[in-house]
Design an enzyme around this catalytic site. Sequence first.
Site, PDB file in Angstrom:
ATOM      1  N   LYS A 456       2.862  -7.357  -2.704  1.00 42.47           N
ATOM      2  CA  LYS A 456       2.833  -8.737  -2.176  1.00 42.47           C
ATOM      3  C   LYS A 456       3.044  -7.882  -0.519  1.00 42.47           C
ATOM      4  CE  LYS A 456       4.040 -13.147  -1.533  1.00 42.47           C
ATOM      5  NZ  LYS A 456       3.549 -13.373   0.128  1.00 42.47           N
ATOM      6  N   GLY A 457       2.402  -8.084   0.535  1.00 45.18           N
ATOM      7  CA  GLY A 457       2.598  -7.652   1.631  1.00 45.18           C
ATOM      8  C   GLY A 457       2.509  -7.990   2.891  1.00 45.18           C
ATOM      9  N   PHE A 459       0.067  -8.844   4.104  1.00 42.82           N
ATOM     10  CA  PHE A 459      -1.266  -9.245   4.040  1.00 42.82           C
ATOM     11  C   PHE A 459      -1.621 -10.521   3.560  1.00 42.82           C
ATOM     12  CE2 PHE A 459      -6.100  -9.275   3.213  1.00 42.82           C
ATOM     13  CZ  PHE A 459      -6.210  -9.561   4.700  1.00 42.82           C
ATOM     14  N   VAL A 462      -1.801  -8.862  -3.619  1.00 46.11           N
ATOM     15  CA  VAL A 462      -2.117  -7.620  -4.228  1.00 46.11           C
ATOM     16  C   VAL A 462      -2.772  -7.833  -5.647  1.00 46.11           C
ATOM     17  CG1 VAL A 462      -2.606  -5.576  -3.925  1.00 46.11           C
ATOM     18  CG2 VAL A 462      -1.547  -6.592  -2.504  1.00 46.11           C
ATOM     19  N   LYS A 476      -6.537  -7.017  -3.106  1.00 40.64           N
ATOM     20  CA  LYS A 476      -5.718  -7.949  -2.187  1.00 40.64           C
ATOM     21  C   LYS A 476      -6.340  -8.836  -1.003  1.00 40.64           C
ATOM     22  CE  LYS A 476      -3.223  -5.178   1.604  1.00 40.64           C
ATOM     23  NZ  LYS A 476      -3.496  -4.302   3.012  1.00 40.64           N
ATOM     24  N   ASP A 574       1.874   2.503  10.524  1.00 40.62           N
ATOM     25  CA  ASP A 574       2.462   1.615   9.476  1.00 40.62           C
ATOM     26  C   ASP A 574       3.222   3.559   8.644  1.00 40.62           C
ATOM     27  OD1 ASP A 574       4.875   0.285   8.794  1.00 40.62           O
ATOM     28  OD2 ASP A 574       3.103  -0.463   8.056  1.00 40.62           O
TER      29      ASP A 574
END
Length: 787
Positions: A456-457, A459, A462, A476, A574
Amino acid sequence: MVLFNLIIIIIFLSTVSLISSQSPKSYFINCGSNNDTNFSWETFTGDDNPTNFRVSGGHKAVNNNPASNKADIYQTARVFTTKSWYELEADVNNTFVMVRLHFSPFFHNGIELSNSVFNVSVSGFPMLTSFSVQNSSDVLIKELIIPSPVRAMFRIVFTPFSRSSPAFVNAIEAIATQHDLFVDATSPHISPVGSIGDINYVALSYAYNPIYRINVGGPKVDVNRDDLRRTWVPDDPFIVNSEVAKSVEGDVNYVDGHATKYDAPDDVYKTAKVQLANSSTNVTWDFEVNKNAMFLVRAHFCDINSSGLNDTNDAFSLFIYSYFKNDVKPGDTVKGLQIPFYIDFVVDSVETAFVNVSIGTASQPAFLNGLEIMELVTNSGVVDDVVSDGKSIKKWYIVLGSVVGGVVFVLLIGFFIGFMYRKKKSEGGTKTESNNVLADILQATNGFDESLVIGKGGFGKVYRGTFPDGRKVAVKRGEKGRGQGRPEFVTEIMILSKIRHQHLVTLIGYCDEKSEMILVYEYMEKGTLQDHLYNTSKDDQKLSWNKRLEICISATRGLHYLHTGSDAGIIHRDVKSTNILLNENYIAKVADFGISLLDNMEESEMAIKGSFGYLDPEYISCMKLTQKSDVYSFGVVMLEVLCARPALDTTLPQKEANLADWAIKQIKDGMVEKIIDPYLVDEINPNSLRKYLETVEKCLKNTGDERPSMIDVLWDLEYALKLQQMVVDIEPHDDSTMNTSLHLRMSVMDRLPSKFNDDDSRVNDSVVSNYPSESQVFSQLKLDEAR
Ligand SMILES: *[C@@H]1O[C@H](CO)[C@@H](O)[C@H](O)[C@H]1NC(C)=O
Ligand SMILES: *[C@@H]1O[C@H](CO)[C@@H](O)[C@H](O)[C@H]1NC(C)=O
Ligand SMILES: *[C@@H]1O[C@H](CO)[C@@H](O)[C@H](O)[C@H]1NC(C)=O
Ligand SMILES: *[C@@H]1O[C@H](CO)[C@@H](O)[C@H](O)[C@H]1NC(C)=O
Ligand SMILES: *[C@@H]1O[C@H](CO)[C@@H](O)[C@H](O)[C@H]1NC(C)=O
Ligand SMILES: *[C@@H]1O[C@H](CO)[C@@H](O)[C@H](O)[C@H]1NC(C)=O
Ligand SMILES: *[C@@H]1O[C@H](CO)[C@@H](O)[C@H](O)[C@H]1NC(C)=O
Ligand SMILES: *[C@@H]1O[C@H](CO)[C@@H](O)[C@H](O)[C@H]1NC(C)=O
Ligand SMILES: *[C@@H]1O[C@H](CO)[C@@H](O)[C@H](O)[C@H]1NC(C)=O
Ligand SMILES: *[C@@H]1O[C@H](CO)[C@@H](O)[C@H](O)[C@H]1NC(C)=O
């Protein structure tokens, strides 16, 4: 933990000017004037005292001998004797911006503007090169369509060739559109000798210079008849054999999922040229174009007056350069009577200064409604670096502000999944089967089953997915309602479609449909690098020093390619241990390009983005973002690899919380053993460690200029790996020697070279021959690199 994954935004409030956050979608600018003027169904605002854009200089010029037949906006111009720009706000919600410049030269201050020669670029894309209007009696309108800039602002830059040859412009239109004008991910690629395969992702990598917009079989379509203010001209000057075709007119019925009025207005679709029923001769059009250029050729069709080709398999042919044939199926189940559609082709002109398009050969007469030919323009890589004029724009810009959810921007950008979905252009499709794409992804992820979530990010989540053929992918899925989604989605696609490398994660496809933004990647079995350093589960084997070095080397190769492999150079922005992924063989690949930047983009956005603990101090303090900022972040990753602790750990005492600061201090104080992952203690070779620490220190220098480039880091790491492997080769059983490494202080390590040599002199000849000097290893590495 949440903190580390946060993308931080620092908002700089401008002291000079605040631009309203409600950005306009379009600009109509009356250049060199303080008056607003109505012209061609729009109000053009004077640029003398702008409120929602900036102009960096130039002066106002008024035509003292106005020609009576010209509109007011053409009686004034802005004239630039030095490199200058207009700076407009980009709209993150939109996908393309159409920029039009109007030129109507006059005599001003002893200079005939029609003789001026100058360049114009838009957001780094060259628009006009060595441009001169020449004919003062004409109004010339030039257009360029650019992919929506990922930065908050974009510039239209005017570069005059000399003071006596100033640049000028009379009016500017910039129309942002949410509509995806160029949706196709895969198009046939054609040269004058026939097909040369398919081409992917034309849409986001290029700007488009429209050369021809043709309303086949109909009259000129004026700007007020087209929602995007395009002009379409009749095909009569271009048709080669008008005697075998007739013009027809009918009705148009726009339906969801097919061409829209933004693709072409109904005035274009409602007229066509149809092959005469008693003629079997092909109908051909010929267009002059530049040599050695690449074009998007878009053919528009609408079966307005039943062609009789109403069965799924009924087809006529469209030829480009005679040798390329494409079936057009107006009766295909997804289309039908009066439903407009189009087909795209990418055409190389090579040595041919024309493109010819023909239709024909069918049981029923072939037809064509419209045709567009646009030259594809690549980003120049030229930095639009304007020397600060003391009033350079500073605006606030909330990157997280845009809410995407719920808004249907597009039905489909396009989709490209080589193995599961191949756009069958040759079968005459246009935006076909959009629902199948989503259906396939739904099937692969079991309807976004929560048990398949692997990460999980920022955005969104996933998922692990498996396609029917057994191939695993990572899916994603943009979280609905999460603000930063769209620009990052677009950037990720843009970057990954520009570049491919074995150490950058591969994008297999994407889907932008209804309110879904979905990216499909190759599946990275072993997860993130961080997973194997500290957040490891108990039964997971810790990584050996050799493995860690190899992973760092792979990641370095990926970053080096990112920095140098494409024309412009890309800054990842990043770099962190969760963005380095490992496949089943522990080969590392760099991921997540959502906030990456092309190196040549204008530095005008005042938002710092990145992750806590990894941010380049020079970037934070001076807003100076370069590839060396990635080098800094990578230095932090190298420390994580060595120390097996997070870059930022707020549970630790304050002076230890930031890994970079803490570790550098320990290294300087010769207390390295305090920070090394205890697991490595018995394994790491002192020389390898020394080289590694040296590299880390260089990467973490305060200024970018002092830091090495990624290729230098690569050499150093390869050398560190060689040093590690050599010791293992020489004294594979001598544990005591290796153990000493853990108890070394920097003072001891400083003396290592002599110790190294002492050891060297003691070992027997055969070992010596396997034991190259540092310079030998180094030149070997350089050779390897050069190959
Ligand atoms: C602007 O408008 C004023 C009056 O409306 C007129 O006098 C002036 O000439 C105009 N200026 C230009 C540059 O058109
Ligand atoms: C432009 O047109 C609008 C309405 O279409 C009108 O309100 C406005 O006064 C016009 N402006 C000028 C400068 O003529
Ligand atoms: C200049 O424009 C006039 C009027 O449109 C046209 O007749 C003439 O051919 C043009 N000359 C050139 C050199 O393009
Ligand atoms: C104009 O553009 C061309 C092509 O990019 C370049 O070679 C030339 O130097 C530019 N001229 C100026 C004055 O920048
Ligand atoms: C439309 O098609 C019919 C036959 O299919 C033909 O008779 C008629 O002339 C066509 N209309 C036009 C405007 O060409
Ligand atoms: C084909 O038909 C057109 C009228 O539709 C007629 O003018 C032409 O002479 C015909 N050509 C031949 C070869 O019959
Ligand atoms: C298909 O076209 C033919 C010839 O114009 C016509 O007779 C037939 O009715 C059409 N069929 C359908 C389903 O529209
Ligand atoms: C179209 O272009 C091809 C390739 O150059 C050429 O051989 C052919 O003669 C052209 N056809 C027409 C009708 O102009
Ligand atoms: C139409 O053009 C294609 C490609 O040039 C050619 O192969 C075909 O024979 C032409 N058809 C007729 C009827 O001329
Ligand atoms: C983008 O769209 C959202 C939702 O419509 C809106 O709230 C936001 O202001 C827009 N952003 C910009 C920069 O226009």
